[in-house]
Design an enzyme around this catalytic site. Structure first.
Site, PDB file in Angstrom:
ATOM      1  N   SER A  60      -9.706  93.101 -15.768  1.00  0.00           N
ATOM      2  CA  SER A  60     -10.635  93.164 -16.904  1.00  0.00           C
ATOM      3  C   SER A  60     -10.209  94.113 -18.001  1.00  0.00           C
ATOM      4  O   SER A  60     -10.833  95.161 -18.240  1.00  0.00           O
ATOM      5  CB  SER A  60     -12.022  93.499 -16.387  1.00  0.00           C
ATOM      6  OG  SER A  60     -12.339  92.533 -15.432  1.00  0.00           O
ATOM      7  N   ASP A  74     -13.125  89.463 -16.554  1.00  0.00           N
ATOM      8  CA  ASP A  74     -14.429  89.436 -15.858  1.00  0.00           C
ATOM      9  C   ASP A  74     -15.497  88.654 -16.632  1.00  0.00           C
ATOM     10  O   ASP A  74     -16.381  88.034 -16.034  1.00  0.00           O
ATOM     11  CB  ASP A  74     -14.920  90.856 -15.517  1.00  0.00           C
ATOM     12  CG  ASP A  74     -14.882  91.822 -16.687  1.00  0.00           C
ATOM     13  OD1 ASP A  74     -14.467  91.414 -17.789  1.00  0.00           O
ATOM     14  OD2 ASP A  74     -15.270  92.990 -16.500  1.00  0.00           O
ATOM     15  N   ARG A 121     -12.307  95.552  -5.841  1.00  0.00           N
ATOM     16  CA  ARG A 121     -12.918  94.730  -4.803  1.00  0.00           C
ATOM     17  C   ARG A 121     -12.000  93.594  -4.408  1.00  0.00           C
ATOM     18  O   ARG A 121     -11.351  92.982  -5.269  1.00  0.00           O
ATOM     19  CB  ARG A 121     -14.240  94.136  -5.299  1.00  0.00           C
ATOM     20  CG  ARG A 121     -15.352  95.170  -5.382  1.00  0.00           C
ATOM     21  CD  ARG A 121     -16.560  94.634  -6.071  1.00  0.00           C
ATOM     22  NE  ARG A 121     -17.096  93.462  -5.410  1.00  0.00           N
ATOM     23  CZ  ARG A 121     -17.141  92.250  -5.944  1.00  0.00           C
ATOM     24  NH1 ARG A 121     -16.686  92.027  -7.145  1.00  0.00           N
ATOM     25  NH2 ARG A 121     -17.646  91.248  -5.271  1.00  0.00           N
TER      26      ARG A 121
HETATM   27  C1  GLC Z   1     -13.274  96.309 -21.486  1.00  0.00           C
HETATM   28  C2  GLC Z   1     -12.069  95.396 -21.303  1.00  0.00           C
HETATM   29  C3  GLC Z   1     -12.488  93.948 -21.195  1.00  0.00           C
HETATM   30  C4  GLC Z   1     -13.565  93.788 -20.136  1.00  0.00           C
HETATM   31  C5  GLC Z   1     -14.726  94.753 -20.393  1.00  0.00           C
HETATM   32  C6  GLC Z   1     -15.799  94.674 -19.317  1.00  0.00           C
HETATM   33  O1  GLC Z   1     -13.834  96.048 -22.724  1.00  0.00           O
HETATM   34  O2  GLC Z   1     -11.160  95.563 -22.378  1.00  0.00           O
HETATM   35  O3  GLC Z   1     -11.380  93.118 -20.883  1.00  0.00           O
HETATM   36  O4  GLC Z   1     -14.023  92.474 -20.113  1.00  0.00           O
HETATM   37  O5  GLC Z   1     -14.235  96.073 -20.465  1.00  0.00           O
HETATM   38  O6  GLC Z   1     -15.300  95.018 -18.060  1.00  0.00           O
END
Ligand code: GLC
Length: 482
Positions: free
Chosen positions: A156, A209, A92
């Site tokens: 993320s 995130d 996004r």
């Molecule tokens: C996975 C990633 C992490 C993220 C999570 C939610 O665990 O390693 O960084 O926050 O997914 O998206």
């Protein structure tokens, strides 16, 4: 705002009929997937031990990564920012206008990241992202900016940060496996791609995130302690006192608190406490990252459908489900035999089914998996299995919240917890089941919902990235005038 999810209608165990073999099988499955209060407490306690380990030294299973986001928000943050969100199902690009007083507006565009991009060279993925940013800027009439726009990059994955806009990817998670990225700085890789395309954007903050979710929740709820993602993946971030971060070597900070990206999806990769079943082990072994992210694999949206499918196919193989004397070709089993074919979204729909004779469950199985003529007895088994997997996920997820709250000593005063992600938002009764587990874990709290206030933090990744860019600027000013 609570989650928008519908209610789950649970199947009463006494209503499960079938042959004695089927009943015995179901009893065993129920035992394996049910986690009682004592066990929940043990998981929570081990979680707290692992949190401490991660704060003390590098390389722990729960990485406890300092985010370089120092201090708290004032709620007065303002300005226009660009945010990019990579790491869930979609990519996004978001234009965020922070209006102060906890208010904001967003405009965004969304595109799917193909499996080919997820598994190919990182350069291709970055070029694709740069192209999406470029198209978005053109759509918004922002392509000919004199001054570069600041972009908060919500990336993320586990990144060991070295600054608010620098870090190194330690490993991929959630089905991504691009070559040429692990050990590199995702900011530099993206900035290069933007330069190659002459896109006038500067990546000024790198955000997980969960950190974004915490900040977006805190923008109008100052008592926010943590942010969680319960979606494709699962993870959490919370506010920690600098003095508790034993491994910190980053020098003097502008505040005595910092947000920690826990990377708790990796909790208990050593298999000390998680109640793993043979179905979880099968999923883990067949995943692209075996022995990694074990907790995430039990609680997040990417995996729940597959765990359920593993139980169903086991039952089929034992001729306890879908046994059809007249059909020896087993053509009907083709779809359900395919890896990942049972989506978590099907579980959501099945759990919300309150129709007579499970008509809706039968229809879902028929339309999506070509499982025709499911009997009511079979539909009940399947619905019960979805419930067991979904409920276990919510209860295990609650352990992380209880651990954070207890680690921070926030149970008495209470706190807000911002949560984003499809599972929390849409999975039937996920939130109710988490509250139920929380009250078992913290029986001393008389009104759990009023004390540990879970709430949907919509668009944590977009708004949170913008807020991080604001905090980055504030920290820079504080350092300049120090
Ligand atoms: C996975 C990633 C992490 C993220 C999570 C939610 O665990 O390693 O960084 O926050 O997914 O998206």
């Amino acid at each position: 705002m609570a989650s928008k999810a519908p209610q789950a209608y649970e199947v009463d165990v006494n209503e499960l009929d079938g042959t004695p073999e089927q009943q015995a099988y179901m009893k065993d499955i129920i035992d394996q997937f049910t986690i009682d209060t004592d066990y929940l407490k043990q998981v929570r306690d081990h979680f707290m031990v692992e949190m401490k380990k991660g704060l003390d030294k590098e390389g722990s299973t729960v990485a406890m990564i300092p985010s370089y986001v120092e201090g708290r928000l004032t709620g007065k943050e303002e300005g226009h920012f660009l945010a990019l969100d990579l790491g869930g199902t979609n990519l996004r690009v978001v234009l965020v206008t922070l209006e102060g007083q906890g208010k904001f507006k967003t405009v965004s565009s969304k595109s799917r990241v193909s499996e080919e991009l997820k598994m190919g060279p990182m350069r291709n993925l970055c070029d694709y992202i740069a192209e999406c940013v470029d198209t978005f800027l053109t759509e918004q009439g922002l392509e000919d900016q004199e001054i570069e726009l600041n972009l908060g990059y919500t990336f993320s994955f586990p990144v060991l940060q070295t600054k608010i806009n620098r870090g190194v990817l330690s490993t991929w998670t959630k089905g991504f496996a691009c070559s040429g990225a692990v050990g590199k700085d995702p900011v530099l890789l993206l900035q290069d791609a933007l330069l190659r395309k002459h896109v006038p954007v500067k990546v000024s903050a790198l955000v997980n995130d969960t950190v974004g979710t915490l900040l977006s929740n805190a923008y109008n709820k100052p008592a926010t302690l943590a942010g969680l993602i319960l979606g494709t993946g699962a993870n959490g971030a919370y506010i920690e006192k600098m003095k508790n971060i034993g491994k910190w070597k980053g020098g003097k900070t502008t505040s005595d608190e910092m947000i920690i990206n826990m990377e708790f999806g990796a909790f208990d990769n050593e298999r000390r406490i998680l109640p793993l079943t043979r179905f979880d082990n099968k999923l883990d072994r067949e995943s692209i990252n075996p022995h990694a992210q074990l907790y995430e694999k039990m609680i997040s949206g990417m995996y729940l459908g597959e765990i359920t499918r593993n139980v169903l196919t086991d039952m089929i193989d034992r001729e306890l489900l879908l046994k059809r004397e007249e059909n020896t070709s087993f053509a009907w089993s083709k779809e359900i035999s395919r890896h990942w074919s049972f989506e978590t979204a099907f579980m959501s729909n099945i759990e919300a089914d309150n129709s007579k004779d499970f008509a809706y469950t039968k229809e879902i199985l028929d339309t999506n998996l070509s499982l025709h003529d499911i009997t009511t007895t079979e539909a009940k088994f399947i619905k019960k299995i979805c419930e067991l997997v979904g409920k276990r996920a919510a209860r295990l997820a609650a352990c992380s919240i209880a651990a954070i709250v207890q680690h921070c000593g926030a149970a008495e005063e209470g706190c807000d917890i911002g949560i984003d992600g499809s599972l929390y938002e849409f999975y039937p009764s996920f939130e109710d089941r988490m509250y139920e587990a929380l009250s078992e874990l913290m029986p001393e709290i008389s009104d759990i919902r009023k004390t540990i206030r879970l709430g949907l933090a919509k668009d944590g990744s977009g708004v949170g990235a913008a807020l991080t860019a604001c905090v980055a600027a504030r920290m820079e000013n504080a350092r300049a005038s120090a």
